[in-house]
Write an enzyme that holds these catalytic residues in place. Sequence first.
Site, PDB file in Angstrom:
ATOM      1  N   SER A 195     -11.208  16.234  10.763  1.00  0.00           N
ATOM      2  CA  SER A 195     -12.426  16.922  11.175  1.00  0.00           C
ATOM      3  C   SER A 195     -13.290  15.980  11.997  1.00  0.00           C
ATOM      4  CB  SER A 195     -13.201  17.423   9.954  1.00  0.00           C
ATOM      5  OG  SER A 195     -13.540  16.331   9.107  1.00  0.00           O
TER       6      SER A 195
ATOM      7  N   VAL B 121      -4.703  14.382  11.955  1.00  0.00           N
ATOM      8  CA  VAL B 121      -5.277  15.728  11.902  1.00  0.00           C
ATOM      9  C   VAL B 121      -6.496  15.664  10.984  1.00  0.00           C
ATOM     10  CG1 VAL B 121      -3.255  17.105  12.477  1.00  0.00           C
ATOM     11  CG2 VAL B 121      -3.518  16.293  10.143  1.00  0.00           C
TER      12      VAL B 121
ATOM     13  N   HIS C 173       0.799  -1.226   0.000  1.00  0.00           N
ATOM     14  CA  HIS C 173       0.000   0.000   0.000  1.00  0.00           C
ATOM     15  C   HIS C 173       0.831   1.276   0.000  1.00  0.00           C
ATOM     16  CE1 HIS C 173      -2.107  -3.281   2.184  1.00  0.00           C
ATOM     17  NE2 HIS C 173      -3.028  -3.001   1.287  1.00  0.00           N
TER      18      HIS C 173
ATOM     19  N   ARG D 110      -5.515  16.826   1.298  1.00  0.00           N
ATOM     20  CA  ARG D 110      -5.111  17.641   2.445  1.00  0.00           C
ATOM     21  C   ARG D 110      -3.645  17.390   2.782  1.00  0.00           C
ATOM     22  NH1 ARG D 110      -9.982  17.828   6.965  1.00  0.00           N
ATOM     23  NH2 ARG D 110     -11.306  19.318   5.834  1.00  0.00           N
TER      24      ARG D 110
ATOM     25  N   ASP E 256     -18.832  20.400  11.909  1.00  0.00           N
ATOM     26  CA  ASP E 256     -20.293  20.498  11.941  1.00  0.00           C
ATOM     27  C   ASP E 256     -20.796  20.069  13.305  1.00  0.00           C
ATOM     28  OD1 ASP E 256     -21.359  17.402  11.507  1.00  0.00           O
ATOM     29  OD2 ASP E 256     -19.432  17.807  10.547  1.00  0.00           O
TER      30      ASP E 256
END
Length: 238
Positions: free
Chosen positions: A90, A88, A4, A24, A204
């Site tokens: 969300s 890192v 991988h 990102r 969110d």
Amino acid sequence: MTPHINAPAGAFADVVLMPGDPLRAKYIAETFLENAQEVTNIRNMLGYTGTYKGRKISVMGHGMGIPSCSIYAKELITEYGVKKIIRVGSCGAVNMDVKIRDVIIGLGACTDSKVNRIRFKDNDFAAIADFGMAQAAVQAAKNKGIDVKVGNLFSADLFYTPDPEMFDVMEKYGILGVEMEAAGIYGVAAEFKAKALTICTVSDHIRTHEQTSAEERQLTFNEMIEIALESVLLGDSL
């Protein structure tokens, strides 16, 4: 090389920042690192190595969910000698004390996944961050004047949950954010004697249905990355 990761031996630094999105990872490399070089690109899971204030650091995407991130984390540790991983990413908030754009440092991670029970002989495993890494991240945030929240995350196997009442349970137990990887990364780090930390930005709010705009996410994402990078430098001095 692994099935991988197609990087040669020695391509990665001992510390790797890992966002879920490989784009990102590219953004971090191009924005924050000097002399960043692409070192892996199998399945478009991009990885880079460069320097931050003279310190060699790598960044690589890990995909979505515990199975994906566990593969990359394990191979980085056992095949490339990586010692520290900082996720890192969300997360969504379920606690009314947590607001969108808040930065969360995940001291621990609950989960509905069975991966840690599998590796821990069907017993509960306390999936926790390395204390020194968490301490360095908190100090880095203070140094930059960025408020952070520190506590438990919940790593979910399903993004579209069939059991929304579980959010009530999470709120009752003080869960700060819901994401999909931290518990798996902490388990891999423990199994293979590495160290790990998760830092998340609240994108969110599940209760209020508030969402950040693309511009707002970019700004707060940058703060999170700065905390992670500065924590690496502080960690070197501890």
